[in-house]
Structures are given as C-alpha cells and as structure tokens.
Design an enzyme around this catalytic site. Structure first.
Site, PDB file in Angstrom:
ATOM      1  N   CYS A 382      21.513  95.997 110.402  1.00  0.00           N
ATOM      2  CA  CYS A 382      22.756  95.712 109.676  1.00  0.00           C
ATOM      3  C   CYS A 382      23.962  96.016 110.566  1.00  0.00           C
ATOM      4  O   CYS A 382      24.206  95.288 111.512  1.00  0.00           O
ATOM      5  CB  CYS A 382      22.781  96.436 108.341  1.00  0.00           C
ATOM      6  SG  CYS A 382      23.795  95.539 107.135  1.00  0.00           S
ATOM      7  N   HIS A 509      17.773  94.662 106.008  1.00  0.00           N
ATOM      8  CA  HIS A 509      17.200  96.011 106.137  1.00  0.00           C
ATOM      9  C   HIS A 509      15.681  95.944 106.007  1.00  0.00           C
ATOM     10  O   HIS A 509      15.161  96.060 104.900  1.00  0.00           O
ATOM     11  CB  HIS A 509      17.738  96.923 105.032  1.00  0.00           C
ATOM     12  CG  HIS A 509      19.198  97.215 105.137  1.00  0.00           C
ATOM     13  ND1 HIS A 509      19.675  98.390 105.667  1.00  0.00           N
ATOM     14  CD2 HIS A 509      20.283  96.488 104.791  1.00  0.00           C
ATOM     15  CE1 HIS A 509      21.005  98.381 105.630  1.00  0.00           C
ATOM     16  NE2 HIS A 509      21.398  97.233 105.106  1.00  0.00           N
ATOM     17  N   GLU A 511      13.687  98.184 106.621  1.00  0.00           N
ATOM     18  CA  GLU A 511      13.150  99.499 106.232  1.00  0.00           C
ATOM     19  C   GLU A 511      12.906  99.619 104.728  1.00  0.00           C
ATOM     20  O   GLU A 511      12.136 100.469 104.294  1.00  0.00           O
ATOM     21  CB  GLU A 511      14.086 100.624 106.705  1.00  0.00           C
ATOM     22  CG  GLU A 511      15.409 100.774 105.971  1.00  0.00           C
ATOM     23  CD  GLU A 511      16.534  99.889 106.511  1.00  0.00           C
ATOM     24  OE1 GLU A 511      16.238  98.875 107.170  1.00  0.00           O
ATOM     25  OE2 GLU A 511      17.711 100.217 106.253  1.00  0.00           O
TER      26      GLU A 511
END
Ligand code: GLN
Length: 532
Positions: A382, A509, A511
């Site tokens: 990001c 993202h 993650e």
C-alpha cells in the site's frame, strides 16, 4: 441443530488474549465439522476502528466486504480460514447509529428510546444476525473490554437476556481472567478472578467455563479453589499459560477439553472428534524450522500490533519454507541515507509497510532505494508500494519533485494521486477504497508466477491514493512494470522491477488473507526469494 451461542467475556485486565481464545475455540469446533462464525463486539463509540490511531488500537483489519475492523478478526480468519464480514464486527457506535437512525425515521413514534430495551435489543439482533444469513451451528461472540467498564454494560445485559431466552443448551458464557503471580510471596493469586466472577454474577451472568491466564502452571488445588468460589465445575477451570506462539493455543485448549466441556454443557454428547491434522502439521514444521532469515519491517508505528497481519503472514510463509522469520522493526522516522547501510545491509529482505501521512515517509523512500540498488528482495504494501513508485520516479526517471499528493498537494509530479472517486469525499470514516477487488495479472510476470500462474486474483484494499496512470508509459520505459490492474477501473494494483531479484509493490494488502493452513502466495514467494 439450532444455532448455539457462546459468549466470551474478559475480566481483571485487558490484553489477556480473548481474541486468541475465541479463535482457538472456533478452530476446535470447526475441526469437529461444525459450521461456525466468530464475531467481535467492541464497546467504544467509534463506528469502526478506521479512524483510530494504530498506536491505540493496533492494526485496522479489513474484511473482504470492506468493513474496517478490530485486529482480532484477523486472528479469527487466520485460525479458521473462514472469511468474516461486516456482520462480524460491531461497535457501540454502530449500535447507537442504527437505533438513532430508526428513531429519526419515526420507527419508535411516541416512545422514549432507552438503553434497555432499545440498545440491548439492537445488540441481541446483531448477535443473532449471522445465523439468519447462513446455516451455522455455533456463533462465538467476543465482548471487547473488561468486566467493570462502564461501556460494556449494555453488551453484558444483552448476553444475560439472550442466555435466559435461549436457555442453557443454546447459550453459554466463557469468562477469561488473569491469575497474577506475586514473586515476593511466591504465590499465584486467585482473588482478582473471584472478584471478577462476582461482578459478572452481580450482572446476572454465571460463567460456565473459566479460562485463567497465567504465567505459571496452576495446581489442582488452586483450580479447585477457583471452582469452589465461582460456582464452576473443576474441569471447567482451564488454564491458559504463556506459550511460545499463539498457534499452540488451540492444541493446549483441546488438551484441557475446552471444546469438549462447552459441547457437553450445551447438551452435545456425541460430537465428532476434532480433525486437527493439518494444524498439527503446521506446528511440526514450525518447531522443526531452525535456520533464521532476517527481514526488515520499515514503518513508523513502533508497536507490534500495528503490523499484526504482516508479521503473521511472514511467520506463515517462513514456516512453510522451513525458516524462522526474525523481523527487525526499523522506524522509518529514523532511517536515512546515512544509516541505511548500517540498518539494512544484513537483511535478507525488506518489507515497506502501509501507512498514512507525511511522518516517516522519507525513511520509507530510503528503504525503497536501498532495496532496489542493493538487489535485496523488497515487498512494498500500500503506502509501501506508493513509496517505491515515488523513489523510482525521483531516482530513476529523474522527476526530482515526484511525490504523492497526500504528502505534497503542490507537487509537480504527482505520480501518486487521489483517486477520481475520492476527490469529492468529505467524510473521513469508512470512505476509502475498502475491501476485495479484482486484479488481473500480467502473464509471465514474477507476481503472476508467485500466484501459481493465476490470471485473475482478488485482494483487499484500504487506501485513497493510487498510481497516476499519466506516468505509466514513462515508468514502463524506465523499467518499472505494472503487472496487476483492476479491470473495471484501470487502477494499477501491482508494480514490479523485472530486472531485480524480487521487487514488488502492491496497492492492496495481501497480509489480510494469509491463514495458517493457506499461507499467502506472495509472502511465500517473497520469503523464498529472501532465502536465496
Ligand atoms: N495513505 C495511502 C493512501 O491512502 C496508503 C494507505 C495504506 O497504506 N493503507 O492511499
């Protein structure tokens, strides 16, 4: 079977790991073949944690359907692999907002709106909501905060009522407390637990199961004492001792029968045995991984919880690559060209973290440059991707003033700029580009290979700014490729440097979607590159 509800409350202190206990219980029930969901009710007034400072509340986790939520939802997803939705995250603010909106509409004409029954009814409606949308055997509801907080009272009143309405076979309370160790006396102390349970009882709630967080093993005698004082069966007094990792907790809970006791208390005697094979395999790999790789985490929040999902994603990918990932937090505010060598030279890889605002941005740009010029595998997420773009523009394309308009609204070269649809946005809360969007990958790119040659992926977002397509040609000619694009809006989602060993930035993202049983392919590929 009718949906059953398990409420998890916490007493004595915060940060005892209620989220991990909730996720572990969810995992164990899921492993027995039950359809489950886990939700979190947070007593604060914010509508969502999107506008909260990560220093106060840790990372803001984002669901696929675009809700900004508490980081505990990340644990729920990582443990169970089940995607949560906006219905799994509720705050006092959201409860009041819907009641007040209804009041303004005139739904309660003539009535005085009160905490009981209007607010508590809305809380109950939200507890029951998930099971009205999909078939579920168990709904686990974690109540944020600590017993005794003023803010959590309406939630406790709501679960008291629900327990009464649904009956003991369909509703159960699990209470997590803390047993401190007094070194001077050489003793574990149960009084805070007794007091906390008494407080709950005073609110009309009798916990059926107690989970005691402790740094030292509890004796049988101590467990009997707690059981005796708290009206709980001895076998339902469970200890949650500090463990080397959160991923050991489900196994530890199962060993002590947390799931079995909950099932028995709710009248289920013939539950299937839990199938934990893949989980145990993950733990085995984790224990056997000996060699260490050092990865720098460059960000401005020097708080573990602020980058929770990134840390966990790296741990998952490390485990499946037979490595222990050792992360080194590098505060980007203190990273400069002068000390970059000293801080980054020994790193096997660099992660440039997400974030907002000007503070610490120059340090992230230094990290992007260092990774690029020293050919160290680098992952930008990001804002991390945006700083890779800015660095490339400044140092390779020669656009010295290049910046994001978030940092410098007057920049001549706005290589990162506000998205079109963001320009008219005036409200800060919940108005970013949030949730999962499609991304088309360029065949042959490193990212495409990382994703197992998949061409259409879906990843979660949380940002307002984007790559400015006016510069796309210049970047591609200079050697930075756009290898992922959102097909409907033409937004650049991924950049990479093909000439580099591994240099990838994602506007999304990754993650948020790495789980224990399904490590994220991009993190897997990144860790593999770091090992070479
Ligand atoms: N601040 C940047 C934006 O809004 C990046 C956000 C992030 O890193 N999550 O676009």
């Amino acid at each position: 079977m009718d949906t059953k509800y398990i409420f998890i409350t916490g007493g004595v202190a915060s940060s005892l790991g209620k989220g991990i206990i909730s996720a572990s219980l969810g995992k164990l029930l899921q492993a027995r073949g039950y359809r489950i969901t886990i939700q979190k009710f947070d007593p604060y007034i914010n509508i969502d944690p999107g506008t909260l400072n990560p220093y106060e509340h840790g990372e803001c986790y984002v669901t696929a359907d675009g809700q900004e939520t508490d980081l505990d939802l990340g644990h729920y997803e990582r443990f169970t692999g089940i995607e949560t939705t906006r219905d799994n995250s509720v705050t006092t603010g959201r409860i009041y907002l819907s009641v007040i909106e209804r009041e303004r509409r005139g739904d309660y004409l003539g009535k005085t709106i009160q905490v009981v029954p209007h607010i508590t009814d809305e809380i109950k409606r939200r507890i029951l909501l998930n099971a009205t949308k999909q078939p579920l055997d168990f709904v686990i509801t974690e109540i944020g905060g600590t017993i005794g907080d003023i803010e959590s009272q309406p939630f406790l009143e709501a679960i008291r009522q629900l327990r009464w309405e649904l009956g003991p076979q369909r509703a159960l309370n699990v209470h997590l407390t803390y047993v401190p160790y007094l070194a001077a006396a050489g003793e574990l102390k149960t009084k805070p637990t007794q007091t906390s349970v008494k407080q709950l009882q005073g609110l009309g709630i009798q916990p059926e199961v107690l989970v005691l967080r402790t740094e030292h093993s509890l004796s049988d005698e101590l467990r009997r004492k707690v059981a005796h004082f708290c009206n709980v069966d001895v076998e339902a007094v469970i200890q949650s001792q500090d463990l080397p990792s959160i991923y050991e907790v489900p196994v530890n809970m199962q060993r002590q029968g947390l799931d079995a006791i909950c099932l028995r208390k709710m009248g289920i005697s013939n539950a299937p045995r839990p199938e934990l094979g893949p989980w145990l395999h993950f733990l085995e790999l984790r224990h056997s991984a000996q060699s260490v790789i050092d990865i720098a985490l460059v960000g401005k929040y020097d708080l573990q919880d602020a980058y929770k999902s990134i840390l966990e994603s790296l741990a998952h990918a490390g485990t499946y690559n037979n490595r222990k990932v050792r992360t080194h937090f590098i505060n980007s505010e203190h990273l400069s060209a002068d000390n970059a060598d000293q801080r980054l030279a020994d790193m096997a890889g660099i992660v440039i973290c997400p974030g907002f605002g000007q503070r610490g941005i120059e340090g992230k740009i230094v990290a992007a440059e260092y990774g690029r010029t020293h050919d160290i595998p680098t992952l930008g997420i990001c804002l991390g991707m945006q700083t890779m773009v800015i660095e490339f523009a400044r140092n390779v394309l020669g656009l010295q003033d290049a910046n994001s308009t978030e940092m410098d609204p007057q920049t001549h070269d706005n290589v990162i700029d506000l998205m079109k649809e963001q320009k008219s946005v005036t409200q800060m809360g919940g108005t970013m580009r949030l949730g999962a969007y499609d991304c088309e990958l360029v065949r042959g790119s490193r990212t495409w290979q990382a994703y197992g040659e998949e061409t259409l992926i879906k990843e979660r977002h949380r940002h307002r700014y984007e790559f400015n397509n006016r510069y796309l040609r210049e970047f591609e000619q200079g050697g930075m490729q756009c290898v992922g694009i959102n097909p409907s809006a033409d937004l650049v989602e991924i950049v990479e440097l093909p000439a580099h060993r591994w240099y990838i930035g994602t506007q999304f993202h990754p993650e948020y979607s790495s789980t224990v049983l399904h490590p994220h392919p991009l993190f897997m590929s990144f860790v593999r590159a770091c090992m070479e």
